[in-house]
Structure formats: structure tokens, C-alpha cells
Design a protein around this motif. Structure first.
Motif, short mmCIF file in Angstrom:
data_model
loop_
_atom_site.label_atom_id
_atom_site.label_comp_id
_atom_site.label_asym_id
_atom_site.label_seq_id
_atom_site.Cartn_x
_atom_site.Cartn_y
_atom_site.Cartn_z
N CYS A 21 0.85 -1.19 0.00
CA CYS A 21 0.00 0.00 0.00
C CYS A 21 0.88 1.24 0.00
N PHE A 22 0.79 2.04 -1.03
CA PHE A 22 1.56 3.28 -1.12
C PHE A 22 3.05 3.06 -0.79
N GLY A 23 3.62 2.02 -1.34
CA GLY A 23 5.04 1.75 -1.16
C GLY A 23 5.38 1.10 0.16
N GLY A 24 4.43 1.04 1.07
CA GLY A 24 4.65 0.41 2.38
C GLY A 24 3.75 -0.80 2.53
N GLN A 71 -3.39 6.62 4.27
CA GLN A 71 -2.09 5.99 3.99
C GLN A 71 -1.25 6.77 2.99
#
Lengths: 277, 277
Positions: free
Chosen positions: B9-12, B66
Motif C-alpha cells: 500500500c503506497f510503497g509500504g 495511507q
């Protein structure tokens, strides 16, 4: 048309409306985000077609699209994924019947009575939107997720001139060769007589392509990737020399955590096409 | 601790975890977003406390937080709003019992056995987070919605030095004078013996304030605004000369369409405080 709800949202209004559908012969409900700019006149619109099991509500609450649409002054429409109601045929499986309309006109019983999602999305709902809201019918774009990505791509290719741009999140790319397609096409359309091919994004891409830019994102860890077959669309777009960006996003799965992550990119992509008209 | 799910999710990573809670004497579940930066070491954390009827899941899927947390390299934790399980006391009303813990330690039967959300949020969960994840316990901030806004404000004021900043979306501001408060405090804490005041944000603001900046947003069309009583907190903060921004947002209601609209502002507000430490 009846207003189910209206909520202030990013300076505009997130509404939910229901109406009697001629195409589906039942009451249908859709979500519509109108940005602040709509107070001054018609705005462009981005269609978001949802995936299996979804209603008009999932993307409206989970995709995080309104903020980006507000930034670009674009309306968002979130249609339902099938006809609804007690007299509408259904199936115990999550991927057939209600919530699984596959954006086509069913010709086989018991589905033919109500399952006309193609006509609903291609004809009935656009007319209703431009009649009742400050939406500019000359500036439309389309996106979708999973089954809705299939819908977005097939509508864009079979309605040339309608959409300035098309994108998709983890779309079903090749339903004629997938268990997410063969089962439903058999039920809704009968044995393959050529009609199946008219609802297969990879086959349509090979035959006719899109008269606008294409953006497709799929997660490398998508748990349904073998059913989606993104490789067939990637191959067809490249073979056709179609203007297209086909991305495999490392580590992402099929969820709305994936969709929301890349929503900013998709809305910006459509905004560029919509305002370039 | 058990991993329920993890989604890119969003790079994380947006995770959901469950664990045996000592404070609540039951299994508890929480959501945790870890940004990409956590791969290189501990990151600051923003707590998001949810409102009535919510679980760990509502804000995690609907608040659109996020993306902004990823932009600032901040973790987000989404705790549940009450103890859970078949042997946990409940009530038919939506605003008492499960989903309505009110971020306090109940002293009255049948609630006292499990309803220790204050200890859970103030002590147990922070320790679990810093032990098991790359979270910097010295850099914490807190926000929340409705009942969770009440929780965020009361925790921040009664744990001086813990949070760099506190914000809230449509918080319950004055529960000792509201039907969203008096009923629950009577049930959980018994007749008012001074303990009620320790869970009233407006009274705490008058008495002690916060050692950091405060941001509060409430919609002018909030359907519950008479229960929230934002005027009491606004008055108390101004009277105290507390560093605070208290905004009434025109046309917005109590929904997550409101929360998501202003989430960018709140995360940026906390990022400034967290990175200014």
C-alpha cells in the motif's frame, strides 16, 4: 430519479442516486462525485466500473478517488455491477449473477430478462447523467477494477470516440481464455458464436485498439493474476503499436490498497486527456 | 501476535494483526500502516482512534490516510474501539458496549471485566508496537474521529509529553454534558465522582491543556453536532490561550467523506510536529 444521499466531500458533493432502469428493468443505484467546479457549468466525467461482488459503494468509499478528481475538477460516476432486486436471477457463486454482470447484454435465460449492463453503461446511464447533472458528455474517460477493468477496456474499444482515455486496475484481460470469463460468457451469452470475442479486451486490442491513451496497472502479487492474464493485453497492445502504458507494480495484490495507491496516477492520466480535447 | 493480513500500500505495508490483550483480557485486532521508510529504521507514528460502531477496519479502508502518511514517512495505527469476543459484555444500543469503549477503564459491572481501553491505548498497545515494529516511541502523535476524537484529546491531555501533536475530526468535546457521554460514563464509571471530568476534553482543556499544537475540524452540517458540542472545546482552548486551530467546515457532515477530505491537512499538521521534535 431519487436522491439516496448527498455528502459534502473535497469541496464538492458525493451523491448516491437511484432510478428505474429501462435497460435492466429494475431499480439501479449509482454513486456520483461532483466537484466544486460543477457549480459553474458542465465538467468532464471519469467512469469507474467496479469488480466482482461490488456495488456502487465500494470504490466510492475505498478507492480514494474524490480528492484527486476534485483537484482536477472532474466528476466521478460509480455504477453498480449488475441488476438488483428480488425478481432478478442470481446464482450461489460470487462470480455469476448479482454483483457479476460482466458489462454485457445477456441473451440466455434466466439472465436475458435483466442483465443488460452493456446498454446500461453505454447508453442509459450516460444520458441520465448529462440530463440531470452538470456533466459534459463530450468529455468522458473510463477506468475500472478487475471485472470493471474488463468493462472499461471493452467499452472504450467498442465505442470509438466516446472516451478520451481508458485505464484499468488489475483488469480481466482475456476472459475467453479464463475461468473469469468462460463460465460467465457461457451462462450469459451461450456457446461461443463470435459474441464472446466482442467482450475480450485482448482480442479487441488486437483487432481495433483504442483511439486514445491506455494505462493499465496490475500487481505482481495479485492473487488472481492467472485469471487476469495481463500478458495477453500487454502483448496485443505492443503488437498493435497502441499508445499504452502497461505497468506491473511490484508487491501489490488485488485489493483496494493497491487501487488507492495508484489512483492519483490514473486520475492525472485521464485529466490530461480530458483537458487536452 | 498473529498476522491477519498484509497488503502492499503506497510503497509500504498495510497490516492487520491480532494479539491477546492483558488490558482487555481478550483477543484484540489492530491495523498498522508502515511506510517504506520503516525498512531503514524506526519511523514516527500517528494514532487514529475510531468512533462508535467502528472496528480497526473503518478508517484503514475509508479515511484515505495511507497516501499522506507515506508522503511523510509516518506509520499509522488503527486500534479497535472496544474489547471483543463472546464473553465480553454488550448492549443492544450501538453506543454502549462493543464498538463503544469510549477510551476509558470501566469500573462498573458488567463492564469492568474487559472494558479497559484507556490502559490498552495508553500502555499496552504502544509497548507492543515499539517492540514488534520499526516504530519510534519518542515520536508519536494522535488523532481520531467522533468518539475517537474524544479519545485522542483526552489521552493527549492526560499523558503530557507523550504526543507531539493532537488533532480530531468531529470529536465528542464535552461528554459530561451530552447524551454521548452521560449514558456511557454512568454505565462504565458509575455516578459522577470526579472521574467523569478526567474523560471530558473541554474540562481537561480548561484545567491543563496540551503541551503541543491542536487541530480540530467539525462540519457545520454534522448531524450529531448537538451531541459533540464543539463550542465548549473552542471556548476552553481560547480561554486557556492554547496553541490551537479549531475549524468549522462549511457544509460537511459526520461521515468519512468529511474525514477523508481533511485528512491531508491533519497528516501534514502532525508531520510538522513529529519532525520538529
Amino acid at each position: 430519479m431519487e436522491t439516496v444521499s448527498e455528502n459534502a466531500c473535497f469541496g464538492g458533493v458525493q451523491g448516491v442516486y437511484s432510478h428505474k432502469s429501462e435497460a435492466c428493468k429494475c431499480d439501479m443505484t449509482f454513486g456520483l462525485f461532483m466537484p466544486a467546479e460543477a457549480r459553474d457549468g458542465p465538467v468532464p466525467v471519469l467512469w469507474y466500473l467496479s469488480g466482482l461482488t461490488c456495488t456502487h459503494e465500494n470504490a466510492m468509499t475505498k478507492a480514494g478517488a474524490q480528492g484527486w478528481a476534485a483537484e482536477h475538477g472532474i466528476a466521478l460516476v460509480f455504477p453498480d455491477t449488475s441488476p438488483r432486486g428480488d425478481d432478478v436471477a442470481d446464482d450461489d457463486a460470487f462470480d455469476l449473477g448479482k454483483g457479476a454482470g460482466f458489462y454485457l447484454n445477456a441473451t440466455q435465460d434466466p439472465w436475458a430478462a435483466h442483465y443488460h449492463m452493456w446498454d446500461y453503461i453505454a447508453t442509459e446511464l450516460p444520458a441520465l447523467l448529462t440530463e440531470n447533472f452538470e456533466i459534459d458528455g463530450a468529455r468522458q474517460a473510463i477506468t475500472g477494477h478487475s471485472m470493471g477493468g474488463h468493462g472499461a477496456l471493452t467499452l472504450a474499444m467498442r465505442l470509438p470516440g466516446r472516451f478520451a482515455s481508458v485505464s484499468a486496475f488489475s483488469p480481466i484481460c482475456n476472459p475467453t481464455q479464463s475461468d473469469w470469463g468462460r463460465k460467465q460468457f457461457t451462462a450469459y451469452l451461450g456457446e461461443d458464436d463470435g459474441e464472446w470475442a466482442r467482450h475480450d479486451a485482448s482480442l479487441l486490442m488486437r483487432e481495433r485498439g483504442v483511439d486514445g491513451p491506455v494505462l493499465v496497472d496490475t500487481g505482481t502479487k495479485d492473487q488472481f493474476i492467472d485469471l487476469l492474464r495481463p500478458e495477453t493485453l500487454a502483448e496485443a497492445a505492443a503488437a498493435r503499436r497502441q499508445e499504452a502504458t502497461i505497468r506491473m507494480q511490484p508487491g501489490y495484490d488485488h485489493s483496494y490498497f493497491f487501487v488507492s495507491t495508484f489512483m492519483e496516477d490514473h486520475v492525472a492520466f485521464h485529466a490530461e486527456a480530458l483537458y487536452g480535447l
